[in-house]
Motif scaffolding. Structure first.
Motif, short mmCIF file in Angstrom:
data_model
loop_
_atom_site.label_atom_id
_atom_site.label_comp_id
_atom_site.label_asym_id
_atom_site.label_seq_id
_atom_site.Cartn_x
_atom_site.Cartn_y
_atom_site.Cartn_z
N UNK A 163 40.71 38.85 31.41
CA UNK A 163 39.37 39.44 31.41
C UNK A 163 39.09 40.16 32.72
N UNK A 164 39.43 39.54 33.84
CA UNK A 164 39.19 40.17 35.14
C UNK A 164 40.06 41.42 35.33
N UNK A 165 41.31 41.35 34.87
CA UNK A 165 42.20 42.50 35.04
C UNK A 165 41.81 43.66 34.13
N UNK A 166 41.34 43.34 32.94
CA UNK A 166 40.87 44.41 32.04
C UNK A 166 39.60 45.06 32.55
N UNK A 167 38.84 44.31 33.35
CA UNK A 167 37.58 44.84 33.90
C UNK A 167 37.70 44.97 35.42
#
Length: 223
Positions: A163-167
């Motif tokens: 989630x953090x890497x996608x955002x």
């Protein structure tokens, strides 16, 4: 296929028959008697497909589907006595891939499951990698590397990192991360996210610094 299939069915006899049939085909069935048990298993293990009864005690299949779709694209087939079109439309809206109405033949159910798994594996190979800040994630196998070294994450740690890497470079509040990574109406303190972030940072080692704490706002992965 040698696939891991989660079979969620509250009728013990039908659950046993389903497991026996899939096992006879060389698959690895894992059984759950209700929705809560299914979600617990999904947190602990990775599955190639989920066969999901709708009418169950504790937590119904629709709620389970909604929860799984927060963090997973695993193929989901509903097993149901419901044939009403509105029920089917609701299931598809929640993210189900197919419906099989009871009574059904095992061969048809198996063929549908095999087809969905094959399609899912094929689609995961395109756009298969997430990369940034020295971290690489291969989505099809859920392998995570930091600085070229493979690390092992729990399902929630993995979901947080994805989630953090996608955002990347976007601040994600604790509430946003709870919804995306816990999935269903989680009633615990939002600070539970802090505990998982701490463990994730420990496993990332020298690359932990890319996960920034934004005071009174949440977290972001800085690239």
């Amino acid at each position: 296929m040698n696939s891991r299939v989660l079979i969620v069915e509250d009728e013990a006899k039908l659950r046993e028959v389903l497991c026996d049939y899939f096992r006879s085909k060389g698959e690895i069935p894992v059984e759950a008697a209700d929705g809560l048990q299914a979600l617990e298993l999904a947190e602990e293990q990775e599955f190639d497909a989920v066969l999901l009864d709708i009418m169950m005690p504790e937590l119904d299949g629709l709620s389970v589907c909604r929860a799984l779709r927060k963090t997973s694209d695993v193929p989901i087939i509903f097993l149901t006595a419901l044939s009403d079109e509105d029920d089917k439309l609701l299931g598809y809206e929640l993210g189900a891939d197919d419906y099989v109405t009871k009574p059904f033949t095992m061969s048809v159910l198996y063929a549908k499951t095999a087809a969905l798994i094959k399609r899912s594996r094929g689609s995961m190979l395109s756009g298969d990698r997430l990369e940034g800040a020295g971290i690489s994630i291969r989505l099809s196998t859920r392998q995570v590397h930091a600085g070229g070294k493979e690390i092992t994450l729990t399902p929630k740690e993995y979901a947080l990192l994805v989630c953090l890497l996608r955002n990347r470079n976007v601040v994600m509040s604790r509430e946003q991360l709870l919804v995306k990574c816990w999935g269903y109406d989680y009633e615990g303190e939002s600070r539970a996210v802090d505990t998982h972030i701490k463990r994730l940072r420990e496993k990332l080692g020298d690359y932990a610094g890319c996960i920034k704490t934004v005071i009174k706002a949440g977290y972001k992965l800085e690239v």
